[in-house]
Design an enzyme around this catalytic site. Structure first.
Site, PDB file in Angstrom:
ATOM      1  N   SER A  15      20.341  60.118  63.929  1.00  6.54           N
ATOM      2  CA  SER A  15      21.240  59.166  64.584  1.00  6.54           C
ATOM      3  C   SER A  15      22.698  59.525  64.308  1.00  6.54           C
ATOM      4  O   SER A  15      23.567  59.283  65.150  1.00  6.54           O
ATOM      5  CB  SER A  15      20.932  57.720  64.164  1.00  6.54           C
ATOM      6  OG  SER A  15      21.248  57.509  62.813  1.00  6.54           O
ATOM      7  N   MET A  92      17.565  66.570  54.175  1.00  9.10           N
ATOM      8  CA  MET A  92      16.963  66.064  52.947  1.00  9.10           C
ATOM      9  C   MET A  92      16.535  67.151  51.953  1.00  9.10           C
ATOM     10  O   MET A  92      15.623  66.940  51.163  1.00  9.10           O
ATOM     11  CB  MET A  92      15.750  65.179  53.284  1.00  9.10           C
ATOM     12  CG  MET A  92      16.082  63.979  54.145  1.00  9.10           C
ATOM     13  SD  MET A  92      17.357  62.913  53.418  1.00  9.10           S
ATOM     14  CE  MET A  92      16.378  62.057  52.190  1.00  9.10           C
ATOM     15  N   ARG A  93      17.176  68.302  51.994  1.00 10.09           N
ATOM     16  CA  ARG A  93      16.873  69.354  51.024  1.00 10.09           C
ATOM     17  C   ARG A  93      18.091  69.593  50.141  1.00 10.09           C
ATOM     18  O   ARG A  93      19.229  69.481  50.621  1.00 10.09           O
ATOM     19  CB  ARG A  93      16.519  70.684  51.719  1.00 10.09           C
ATOM     20  CG  ARG A  93      15.423  70.617  52.744  1.00 10.09           C
ATOM     21  CD  ARG A  93      14.084  70.232  52.174  1.00 10.09           C
ATOM     22  NE  ARG A  93      13.640  71.117  51.120  1.00 10.09           N
ATOM     23  CZ  ARG A  93      12.600  70.847  50.322  1.00 10.09           C
ATOM     24  NH1 ARG A  93      11.922  69.718  50.465  1.00 10.09           N
ATOM     25  NH2 ARG A  93      12.238  71.692  49.385  1.00 10.09           N
ATOM     26  N   LEU A  95      20.566  72.031  48.417  1.00  9.02           N
ATOM     27  CA  LEU A  95      21.008  73.382  48.773  1.00  9.02           C
ATOM     28  C   LEU A  95      21.272  74.234  47.534  1.00  9.02           C
ATOM     29  O   LEU A  95      21.685  73.721  46.488  1.00  9.02           O
ATOM     30  CB  LEU A  95      22.275  73.284  49.616  1.00  9.02           C
ATOM     31  CG  LEU A  95      22.051  72.647  51.002  1.00  9.02           C
ATOM     32  CD1 LEU A  95      23.377  72.202  51.613  1.00  9.02           C
ATOM     33  CD2 LEU A  95      21.331  73.620  51.935  1.00  9.02           C
ATOM     34  N   ASN A 109      28.877  66.163  53.963  1.00 12.33           N
ATOM     35  CA  ASN A 109      27.648  65.364  53.904  1.00 12.33           C
ATOM     36  C   ASN A 109      27.998  63.896  54.069  1.00 12.33           C
ATOM     37  O   ASN A 109      29.111  63.470  53.742  1.00 12.33           O
ATOM     38  CB  ASN A 109      26.983  65.583  52.535  1.00 12.33           C
ATOM     39  CG  ASN A 109      25.651  64.863  52.421  1.00 12.33           C
ATOM     40  OD1 ASN A 109      24.850  64.852  53.370  1.00 12.33           O
ATOM     41  ND2 ASN A 109      25.397  64.254  51.277  1.00 12.33           N
ATOM     42  N   HIS A 111      26.495  60.150  52.849  1.00 12.71           N
ATOM     43  CA  HIS A 111      25.547  59.577  51.884  1.00 12.71           C
ATOM     44  C   HIS A 111      25.630  58.056  51.957  1.00 12.71           C
ATOM     45  O   HIS A 111      26.726  57.489  51.967  1.00 12.71           O
ATOM     46  CB  HIS A 111      25.884  60.070  50.472  1.00 12.71           C
ATOM     47  CG  HIS A 111      24.923  59.570  49.453  1.00 12.71           C
ATOM     48  ND1 HIS A 111      23.648  60.096  49.323  1.00 12.71           N
ATOM     49  CD2 HIS A 111      25.012  58.563  48.555  1.00 12.71           C
ATOM     50  CE1 HIS A 111      23.015  59.436  48.364  1.00 12.71           C
ATOM     51  NE2 HIS A 111      23.809  58.503  47.890  1.00 12.71           N
ATOM     52  N   SER A 138      29.511  57.022  52.265  1.00 10.82           N
ATOM     53  CA  SER A 138      30.597  57.942  51.921  1.00 10.82           C
ATOM     54  C   SER A 138      30.429  59.260  52.681  1.00 10.82           C
ATOM     55  O   SER A 138      29.312  59.769  52.785  1.00 10.82           O
ATOM     56  CB  SER A 138      30.561  58.283  50.422  1.00 10.82           C
ATOM     57  OG  SER A 138      30.518  57.129  49.625  1.00 10.82           O
ATOM     58  N   GLU A 145      27.170  69.866  42.410  1.00 10.93           N
ATOM     59  CA  GLU A 145      26.374  68.763  41.883  1.00 10.93           C
ATOM     60  C   GLU A 145      25.932  67.863  43.044  1.00 10.93           C
ATOM     61  O   GLU A 145      26.731  67.614  43.960  1.00 10.93           O
ATOM     62  CB  GLU A 145      27.278  67.957  40.941  1.00 10.93           C
ATOM     63  CG  GLU A 145      26.531  67.250  39.842  1.00 10.93           C
ATOM     64  CD  GLU A 145      27.500  66.364  39.077  1.00 10.93           C
ATOM     65  OE1 GLU A 145      27.197  65.193  38.910  1.00 10.93           O
ATOM     66  OE2 GLU A 145      28.590  66.877  38.712  1.00 10.93           O
ATOM     67  N   ASP A 147      25.283  65.092  45.690  1.00  9.11           N
ATOM     68  CA  ASP A 147      26.045  63.915  46.145  1.00  9.11           C
ATOM     69  C   ASP A 147      27.373  63.754  45.394  1.00  9.11           C
ATOM     70  O   ASP A 147      27.786  62.639  45.052  1.00  9.11           O
ATOM     71  CB  ASP A 147      25.190  62.639  46.041  1.00  9.11           C
ATOM     72  CG  ASP A 147      23.988  62.700  46.976  1.00  9.11           C
ATOM     73  OD1 ASP A 147      24.110  63.311  48.043  1.00  9.11           O
ATOM     74  OD2 ASP A 147      22.934  62.158  46.625  1.00  9.11           O
TER      75      ASP A 147
HETATM   76  C1  GRF Z   1      21.661  58.434  56.701  1.00  8.43           C
HETATM   77  O1  GRF Z   1      21.556  57.188  56.047  1.00  8.43           O
HETATM   78  C2  GRF Z   1      22.487  59.366  55.857  1.00  8.43           C
HETATM   79  O2  GRF Z   1      23.498  58.732  55.146  1.00  8.43           O
HETATM   80  C3  GRF Z   1      21.471  59.934  54.925  1.00  8.43           C
HETATM   81  O3  GRF Z   1      20.298  60.063  55.682  1.00  8.43           O
HETATM   82  C4  GRF Z   1      20.326  59.148  56.774  1.00  8.43           C
HETATM   83  C5  GRF Z   1      20.192  59.966  58.006  1.00  8.43           C
HETATM   84  O4  GRF Z   1      20.013  59.223  59.150  1.00  8.43           O
HETATM   85  N1  GRF Z   1      21.954  61.151  54.340  1.00  8.43           N
HETATM   86  P1  GRF Z   1      19.978  59.956  60.560  1.00  8.43           P
HETATM   87  O5  GRF Z   1      18.947  61.064  60.496  1.00  8.43           O
HETATM   88  O6  GRF Z   1      21.353  60.473  60.845  1.00  8.43           O
HETATM   89  O7  GRF Z   1      19.567  58.878  61.528  1.00  8.43           O
END
Ligand code: GRF
Length: 219
Positions: A15, A92-93, A95, A109, A111, A138, A145, A147
Site C-alpha cells: 500500500s 521484511m528482510r 539487509l 525505510n 517503520h 517514521s 543497525e 530500524d
Molecule cells: C507498513 O506498516 C510499514 O511501515 C512496514 O510494513 C508495512 C507495509 O505495508 N514497514 P504495505 O506493504 O506498504 O501495505
C-alpha cells in the site's frame, strides 16, 4: 534534468508502494519507479506494480543460502538501473552490510512506530500495551543497525481508548501513505543531503525529525 529514479523493495500488500505510484501519477512527485522487487512471489504489491506498468522482479530469499547472496541477487537487478533512491516499502528482510554500504545515504525505510521506540515487529500492540497517548510512523535513512539511521519525518496520531492493534495500525498506515511520498519528494528535489553521516535538510543539519500531525508539518 532527468527524473529521479527509484527502485522499491516490498514483501507484501504494497500500500505504501501504491501511495508512491499515486503521487507520481498525480504529479505530486517528480520521480520514476524503475523496478519493484519482492522477496515473495505472492505479494499483492507486485500486482499493483504491474497495473502501473512497472517492471517487477521476484527474488525469493528461500532460494539463497545466506543473506549476502540474496542481497547480491537483488543488487544484480538494481545496479544497472542506477537508482537515485532505494525505497524499502514493507520489505521484511534484514539487509546485509554489503547492501547497506552500497546504497548508503540513498536507502530509506518506513517503520510503523515513533522511532527509537518499538524497533522490529508488533509495534501497534506495544504502543497499546504501554498505554502510549501518541503513536505513529517514521521515515528514516537506513544504517547498519535495524530500524535506526537518521529520521526525516514522523507522523503522530493519538491512541484512542477504543483502539485495537488493527484499528491503530490502519490509522498509522494512512499517515504512512502521506509522509513516504513527502520524504521521497524532498529527496528528489535535492533537499536531503549528507555531510559525512550528518543528514541535512535544505543544507541545515536535521537534528530532530520533522513532525507531521493534524495534516500539518512542523519541526
Ligand atoms: C507498513 O506498516 C510499514 O511501515 C512496514 O510494513 C508495512 C507495509 O505495508 N514497514 P504495505 O506493504 O506498504 O501495505
Amino acid at each position: 534534468m532527468a527524473k529521479a529514479s527509484l527502485v522499491v523493495l516490498i514483501s507484501g500488500s504494497g500500500s505504501n508502494l501504491q501511495a508512491i505510484i499515486d503521487a507520481i501519477e498525480n504529479k505530486e512527485l517528480d520521480a520514476e519507479i524503475k523496478a519493484v522487487i519482492s522477496n515473495t512471489a505472492t505479494a499483492l504489491g507486485l500486482e499493483r506494480a504491474a497495473r502501473a506498468n512497472i517492471e517487477t522482479h521476484v527474488v525469493d530469499h528461500k532460494q539463497y543460502s545466506d543473506r549476502e547472496s540474496f542481497d547480491r541477487a537483488m543488487m544484480h537487478i538494481i545496479e544497472p538501473l542506477e537508482p537515485d533512491l532505494v525505497v524499502l516499502a514493507g520489505f521484511m528482510r534484514i539487509l546485509s552490510d554489503t547492501f547497506i554500504d552500497r546504497y548508503q545515504h540513498r536507502l530509506i525505510n518506513i517503520h510503523p512506530s515513533l522511532l527509537p521506540k518499538y524497533k522490529g515487529l508488533n509495534t501497534h500492540q506495544q504502543a497499546l500495551d504501554n498505554k502510549d497517548a501518541i503513536h505513529g510512523a517514521s521515515v528514516h535513512f537506513v544504517s547498519h543497525e535495524l530500524d535506526s539511521g537518521p529520521v526525516v519525518i514522523q507522523a503522530e496520531i493519538p491512541v484512542l481508548d477504543t483502539d485495537t492493534s488493527a484499528s491503530l495500525g490502519a490509522r498509522v498506515l494512512n499517515e504512512e501513505h502521506v509522509i513516504y511520498p513527502m520524504v521521497i519528494g524532498m529527496h528528489t528535489a535535492g533537499r536531503l543531503t549528507f555531510k559525512g553521516d550528518q543528514l541535512n535538510l535544505d543544507e541545515k543539519p536535521l537534528t530532530e525529525p520533522l513532525i507531521w500531525k493534524n495534516q500539518h508539518l512542523s519541526r
